[in-house]
Structure formats: C-alpha cells, structure tokens
Design a protein around this motif. Sequence first.
Motif, PDB file in Angstrom:
ATOM      1  N   GLN A  42       0.796  -1.086  -0.179  1.00  0.00           N
ATOM      2  CA  GLN A  42      -0.022  -0.092  -0.079  1.00  0.00           C
ATOM      3  C   GLN A  42       0.750   1.260  -0.072  1.00  0.00           C
ATOM      4  O   GLN A  42       0.720   2.229  -0.850  1.00  0.00           O
ATOM      5  N   ALA A  92      -5.821   2.646  -3.520  1.00  0.00           N
ATOM      6  CA  ALA A  92      -6.761   1.452  -3.435  1.00  0.00           C
ATOM      7  C   ALA A  92      -7.315   1.110  -4.708  1.00  0.00           C
ATOM      8  O   ALA A  92      -7.364  -0.276  -4.907  1.00  0.00           O
ATOM      9  N   ALA A  93      -7.900   1.770  -5.606  1.00  0.00           N
ATOM     10  CA  ALA A  93      -8.418   1.431  -6.966  1.00  0.00           C
ATOM     11  C   ALA A  93      -7.489   0.894  -7.535  1.00  0.00           C
ATOM     12  O   ALA A  93      -7.567   0.100  -8.448  1.00  0.00           O
ATOM     13  N   LEU A 133      -4.563  -0.701  -6.925  1.00  0.00           N
ATOM     14  CA  LEU A 133      -4.216  -2.137  -6.229  1.00  0.00           C
ATOM     15  C   LEU A 133      -5.275  -3.124  -6.785  1.00  0.00           C
ATOM     16  O   LEU A 133      -5.120  -4.329  -7.019  1.00  0.00           O
ATOM     17  N   ALA A 134      -6.800  -2.759  -6.538  1.00  0.00           N
ATOM     18  CA  ALA A 134      -7.729  -3.462  -6.997  1.00  0.00           C
ATOM     19  C   ALA A 134      -7.641  -3.680  -8.386  1.00  0.00           C
ATOM     20  O   ALA A 134      -7.971  -4.820  -8.835  1.00  0.00           O
ATOM     21  N   SER A 135      -7.272  -2.618  -9.362  1.00  0.00           N
ATOM     22  CA  SER A 135      -7.314  -3.043 -10.846  1.00  0.00           C
ATOM     23  C   SER A 135      -6.409  -4.133 -10.924  1.00  0.00           C
ATOM     24  O   SER A 135      -6.462  -4.682 -12.057  1.00  0.00           O
ATOM     25  N   ASP A 176      -6.008  -6.270  -4.034  1.00  0.00           N
ATOM     26  CA  ASP A 176      -6.624  -5.814  -2.920  1.00  0.00           C
ATOM     27  C   ASP A 176      -6.478  -6.914  -2.136  1.00  0.00           C
ATOM     28  O   ASP A 176      -6.735  -8.039  -2.405  1.00  0.00           O
ATOM     29  N   GLY A 177      -6.239  -6.742  -0.806  1.00  0.00           N
ATOM     30  CA  GLY A 177      -6.079  -7.780   0.329  1.00  0.00           C
ATOM     31  C   GLY A 177      -4.569  -8.226   0.746  1.00  0.00           C
ATOM     32  O   GLY A 177      -4.294  -8.869   1.458  1.00  0.00           O
ATOM     33  N   GLU A 199      -2.423  -5.615   0.900  1.00  0.00           N
ATOM     34  CA  GLU A 199      -1.968  -4.238   1.164  1.00  0.00           C
ATOM     35  C   GLU A 199      -0.968  -4.317   2.000  1.00  0.00           C
ATOM     36  O   GLU A 199       0.130  -3.314   2.128  1.00  0.00           O
TER      37      GLU A 199
END
Lengths: 273, 504, 251
Positions: B385, B405-406, B408-410, B414-415, B417
């Motif tokens: 993160q 966050a977006a 990382l999710a892309s 995510d998870g 971090e």
Amino acid sequence: MSQPSLTLPTPGQQAGRRRRLLELLGAAAITATFVFLVLTQPADIAGGLGSVSALVALGGFLLGAVLLIVAVLPTLPTSTVVLMPVALVLNIVLGQLMGTSGLPFYFDAIGTVLIAVLAGPAAGAATGALSSIVWSFINPTVLPFAAGAALIGFLAGTAARYGLFRRFYLAPVAGFVTGIVAGVVSAPIAAFVFGGTSGAGTGAIVSAFRAMGDTLLAAITKQALISDPMDKAIVFAIAAMLVYALPRRTTFQFPFVRRFNVLAGKAPAQRGA
Amino acid sequence: MNGDGAARITLRAAIGSFIFHGESTPALSCVEIEAAPGRLTAVLGGSGSGKSTLGRLLAAWLAGGRDGVLRGTLHLDAGGDPEDGSLVFSGTDDDPRIDPAAWADHVGYVPQDALAMLSGVRGTVEEELAFGLENRGAERAEMVRIVAETARRTGLTGLLERDPATLSGGELRRLAVGCAIIDDPGVLILDEPLASLDAAGARTVMELISDLLDRGVAVVVLSQQVDQLTRLASHWLVLKDGGVMAAGRPGQLLGGDLLAGSGVVVGGAQGPRPVPATSAPTAAAPALELDGVSFGFESSGPRSSRLLQNVDFSVVPGEVVAVTGPNGAGKSTLLRLFNGLLRPLDGEVRVGGVGIAGVPTGIVAERLGLLFQHPHDQLFERTAQREVLFGLDRLFGVDAPMKAAAALASVGLDGAEDVHPHELPGSGQRLLALATVLAREPAVLALDEPTVALDAHGFERLTAAVSAAAGRGAAVVIVTHDLAFAQAHAHRTMELKDGVLVGC
Amino acid sequence: MTPRFHPLTLLAAAAAVLAITTAASSWPVSLMVAAGAVALAAATGSARRVLLAGGAILAPFWLSLLVIHGLFYPEGRTVLLGFGPARVTAEGIGFALDMGLRTSAFVLVTMLFSFSVRVPELVAALNSRRLPPQFGYVLASTLMLAPIIAARLQKVRQAQESRGLVVEKGLRSRLNAIRLQMVPLVLGLVHDAGTRAQALDARGFRRPGPRSSYREVSDSMGQRGFRFCALLLAAAAVVLRIMASYPGGQS
C-alpha cells in the motif's frame, strides 16, 4: 561408488577450540598494541617520532585483524560470507565519497554494521577487518585502521545481541557509544602512522586543537571524539533503516536474528509510521 | 564418474509441511513426488504455488532448521538397501542436517535466475565450471578432462575462454546446467529452464535435457507454463497454494478443465480475447509522437550503423499499440526515448503535443508512465500500500488513498496491502509495479515485456488493466516479443527490425 | 611485457619495501622508495593509473598535513612566519614532509602492487596456501562486484525516474532520494546473495580439506628464494630499528 554420508557431522570440538584460540590471540594482539602505544607515546614528537610506534601500530593491529579473520571466517555460514562483498562495496563506495566531500565524517561502516546486526559480533568484526584489507587495494591509507573497523563491527553486533536495534531510537545511541570507543582506538594509528588525518575536514579540527597546545595524539583523539560518535550514530541509524526495510523471510534466514530476537517482534509495517 | 551414464538414482519425497521462519502458513503441505531415472517429471503451478520451494527442498538448497520448519521424508535410492539414504524430518532440532555438497553429488538444481548459480568470482567459463571440482581438491589433469567433457555435453566448448558476464541468456542457462552436472548427479531439477529465452536459446536447452534423459538422469522441471518441454513429461504434478491440485499423465490433465484455476499458462491454447475497448479511436491529437527520431549509442558513427533510424511513431488516446521485434532490435531503447532516459540524436519526441527535449525524465513521467521488466529495481517501500501511495498526495491530495486502493484493486492486489513487496510472488511484484504506475493515471502508458514471468492469473489482470487504462483514454504502448499477445490485445502491431519501425 | 611474477612474490616485495621504509623512517629513503615505485610503474606501463589513483588519495592528505603541522606545531622552535595563533615553524614543515613522504611511499608502493597483481591469480595462490577459501572469495567478489553494483544502481535510478520520482534540490529531498535508491539496491543484492549462498554450498564451497586450482599460477625456485629473502630482510630491518631505539634510549 561407495555411498558417502549425506548429512553433516556435528562440528568437532578440537577445531572449535583452535579457532577460539586464534580469536583470543587476535583480540590480545589488538589490545596489547593499543596499550603499548598509549604507554610509550613520545612526549616530544619532534625527535623522529613514530618509527617504532608506527611499526608496532601497523604490525600489531594488522596481525590482530588477520588472526580474527582467519578464526572467524570458516565458522560463518555461507549466507553471511556471500553478504560480505555487498557490505564491503557499500563501505568502500560510501567511504570513498565521504572522503572526498570535505566533511569530517567517514560513513565507511554501513555495510559492517548491517552484517553485524544480521549475523552477530564475530561476523561484524571479520567484516570490518576484511573491509579495511580489501579497501586498501584502492586506498592503502585505510589498511592500518583494520583493527578499529573490526571493533566497530564487534560492538555493533553486541549492541544488536542485547536488543538495541529493537527500538529505532536506540540504534543511534549505540552508534554514539561505539564511536567513542572506535575513535579512541583509531587515534594512535592516525597519529603515529600518518602524523595526522587523511581528510581535509578532519585535518581542520586537529589543527584547532593543536593551536591550543595539545600533543598530536591528544589533538587527534579529541578530533576523533568529535567526528566518530556523530558519524557512527548516523551510520547505525542508516543500517537500522536498511535492516527494517528487508523482508522478514530474508532477515529470519539469519540464526543470530532469530535466536536473539534482534529486530522488533512485529513487522515494522504494523507499528505504523 | 563421468562415464557413459549417470548412476541411476530415484528421488522420492513426501513433504508433510514446510513453513518458512517467521511465517504462519506453510509454503508447502502434503506434497509427494518421485523422480525416476530417465524420466521427465514436470511440476506445474502459478506464481506463488510453491513449486520453487519444492524444487529447492528436493535439492537441499532449502534446509529444514536453517530456512524453516520441515516435516516429511526425503529418500535417495541408488538401487541398494531401500532403508539406506532415507532422511526423516520431524521439525525438531534432532533432525538430520543435510550436507548440501554431498547431496548435490546426486541431486543437481538449476535456479530460474541462472546468474545466481555462478560463483561470481571466476573470470572465464572454464574456471566457473571447475569451481565445484576445485572445492573437492581434484587433480588438475582430471579437472581439465571433466571440464572439457561437460563443455561438450552442454555445447559450451567454443565459449570456454569467455567471461561469464558476456554470455547470452541461453548460453548462461547452459553454463548453469553445466555447473550442476559437473559431478554427474543422477537427479537434475530445473526451475523454469526456458523462461525468457528466445527460440534459438530454448532449442539448445531442450536438446541438452533430452540428452540427459537418454543418459538415465531423472529430470524434474518446474514451470508455470505448459510448453514444448513440459508436454514431453511422463508425469505432471500441479501445485496450487502449496498443495497438490492434480497429478497424473499430461494427456489426462490437459483433457479436462483441471488446469483452469491453477494459474498455469497453457501455451497456444488460449483463445484470443481482444481488448474490450470497442474499435480503435481515430480522430484525436496524438498522446505520444516520435518525429524522425534517430538514435545510436555512438553519436559519431555513420548513420547506417545507428540502432534506430528516422523512426516516426504516434499513438492516440485510447489506443493500444504493440511493438514487436527480435532480441537486440532496440525495443527497450525505443521505450527509453519516450520519457527522456535516452535522448534522440535527431528528431523530436512529443508527449501530449509538447516536445520533451530538456525536460527531466521525472517530469515527463507525470504524463508518461514507463514500466520496466524488473520490479526489484522499482519497489522500495515496506508494504504494497505504501508503495502505491508514494508521491500520490502531490498529484491527488486527499484523494490519494482512494486512488491507491483503486489501482491495487485493478491489478487484483486488494487484500495484499500490508504485504512486503519483496514477499509477493514474482507475478505479484510485477503487478504491484504496474499498479504504482496506473495509480498516477498517466496519459501514456508504456510497458516493457509485460507478459514475461506472469502466470495465468497475472496475465488476465494485466490485460484487464490495460484495457481499463485504454478505456479511460490513456494511450498504451506495449513492447513485447510475444507476437500472439500483441495481435490479440493491441489495436495496431508494429515491428522494429534493422532500426526501422514498420506497421503490419 | 615483463615476465609474470607469482602474486605472492609481488606481495612479499611490497610488504618488505613498506616495512623497511617504515623502519628507516627517514625522508630521503621515503623519497627514494616513492620515486622508485613511480619509475617501476612507468616501466610496466601503469604509471598513469598509479599516479592518478595515488594522487587522489595523497592530495587531501598532504593538504591536511600541511594545515595541521605547517600552521600549528607547538613543539616548533624555529619560527619562520607568525600571524596570530598560527606559527609556521621549520620543525613543523619538516615533520609534515617526513610524514607526507613516508605515506606517499606507502601509498605508491601499494598502488603499484594492486595494479600489477592479477586478482584471480592472487586468489588461486591464497587458496592453495590453505587460507580459508572464504577470504579469497570475499576479496575477489568485492572487486568484481563493484561494476555490477554501479550498473544496478543506474537501473534502479532509471526505473524510479520513469515511475515519476523526481529528485529536487534541497537536502531533505536528496536524502530521501538516497533512501529510495539504497533500499531497492540493498534489498536486491541481499536477495541475490541468499540464492548465491545456496548455490555455493551445493557446489562444495564449505567442503573441508584442501583445494586445488584450475588456473595455473607459474612459480619458480628463484621466486621462492626471493620471497624468503625479502621477508627476512624486512624482519631484520624491524629488529634493527627496535634495538636501536631501546637500549640507546633515542626514540
């Protein structure tokens, strides 16, 4: 083809004892040299100082450093030995840069402290001594300081063993104390072998004390007491920063780190920034 | 030793569990494997599935006690007493400590990074090969004989005097194999032996492996790809999250849908999935333009010797362009010209219509994000993160955490971090590096060989992220040697050959 | 090119010259040795490198010596110039010259040695003398690692600039940039070292017993004799100096 054993025997007692002896001899050579130099320091340097002092300083400290290296190196796991060249390059590059910057610092022990924290006092001492010897291929003036460099590695490892690297603010304190000891030990070398210091910045400080009428050894020792503790405090802090940046899987490879719980128990990430 | 065939040895392992020090979940659990003489066994799995850990345990590169807690048995069978050579580990201090050198006489291992196999202190290929023999105190005449024989088998005879640092990827891989087989082990474990080799390099390594099999060596290949080599295997073991997901004959496993969730890339079997972003956008001002750019590392040489000659290139917002070409054609050099890491000798580079001459790379990077191959060089923070968040506040202010966050999710991280970037599996590190660039929302995204070392999951996330970036209006340039990938995912493919860029 | 000497012959020669120079501790001897080192370097074609490398070390050293002893030398009697607390004395200048020349000889001889010895040969020679093999490894690896690390630092810098990290002026920003570059560099190197350690172990790096050397290092009776004599001479010089200092009482 007969099947040789696939497993390692338990290390022999006798070999261990011989190495222990070499280690003690090395430490004794360094201590004896220092004591000799301080006791016999000539009151008046004008009368051709230093030939004997220089020989004793060079020979005694170098012998001690080499004995330490020969005693310690074979006992280290390969993962530590392989890290040493990395540490040495860090020492040499940063030390060389600092030496030309004109600042009264050295910065030539970051790699040594890094190894000491990961692998313990003996590894630290060997790294310090080796660092001086290998560096002398490029800059011979550092060769006589091998014993001082070994001492720094030893003290850094000892500090790590007793948990001084578990708190970030304690590392510079340990560095400060190490700097005092290292400065006092290295000063006779600068005085008797070189008659001064090798950097312009440190030279200016020595001049100031000489102007006040100090003897050469006293002036250089005082200069070392100004430069070294600050220098080592910074160096220890940088080394601590680097160690905490390493992933746990890497630091935990080192038995010294696991056994003495050298680093803070939690991952630094969870301590917040 | 070094006769006509290696000693016929069978290696059997039953790993109950292996946990790295300082971690709570096992890297491996309940894995059994057997390597038999003259047979090729393939261990398949996605990034982080535990296959490298398994390989290193089998070869005693990882040791119970030193590197982690091992429970299970390792068994070397040289045809004698079956009880002989069986080592039982129970995770306590009384466990046997394997002598890595003695073990390596029977079980050789070649890591994925062939350079790591080399001692790094020998100036020529022959001395590097002899390193293991020197450590045994072998006679010089014997060393010369064995080195010559090993060089012949690995096709290194013409390279013996060369400095190992100057070898190509394929040559380096063969040298690493040569170092591993210098003592003629009966078992050889190869980690991703074909990774990042071009066709010629892969062929020589394949030949070497089939020669070893003919000599009766038990070969184990670790791979995250079903390719020409792994298809030859007589037995497959598919790992996922440190456990066995499937095992059996390749035909059986390929037939069903078993490999789908494993992260294993099945070469050639993936249907082309074009970029969702409808058709290529057209009428717009180019986001990146190269105008008559020439470049060579020696500015004084004749024009014809230049690496790039009079290159014109442009890409508009929302467009995905792939640049392909053989190794050494100058693809990476082209990318470095985009953001000013290298400056053209002639011509101009414009980003968003503005020339970048004299603009520092760090400033150009605000509009053009460039991602290199090696994530190790870029990641420096303690958690994923913090890595993505770094420097974002200057661009987005209070929105920074949201953007991070977006991003990382892309890429599907995510998870993860709080994970140390270097503890992510290889695929994850590359995706994290991608996320750090995506988070800054550059107008142009340039990627250097993004598909190398990605497993199937990583591959999907990469393509999704690329099309999402194109969808929001970023221009994307991908440099790759993977022609299939280029044609499947780019609006346009161009080839760089002999210093000239041509559309195809 | 002159015939190749055994690396230990070079090492013994350098060590003996240094011991004798230090024991003699007189500036004419130091000057002669320094000049001799430069002449020998010129003969073997490495004069330029020896002088450049030596000069880079010696220039700040001389400057420091002249500032310390040239201006402030409380023991000095013969004052040549005086302004305020600073006094230029003949003794101070003499002392600075004495020390400076001795160190110059020391540096130049050592530089000559490091430019003429071939490190792989030295390592091979040390290994066959039953020194711990780790010593030779660390020595060779450090000297071979430097260019690799420089290249790697360059890559780290490029990758980070491309990621949009700008190094601004100002101490804080620069210190931060050092951190950003040091961390991936050290992390990467430590990571590689871990794998390399396992590879070395598998290749028998920690095997006990004697080592052999694939590289042949030529040696001869003559060179062996020379090494013996050189070390004997050095020892004699040291003993003579110590005997001269103590009973006579003149330090």
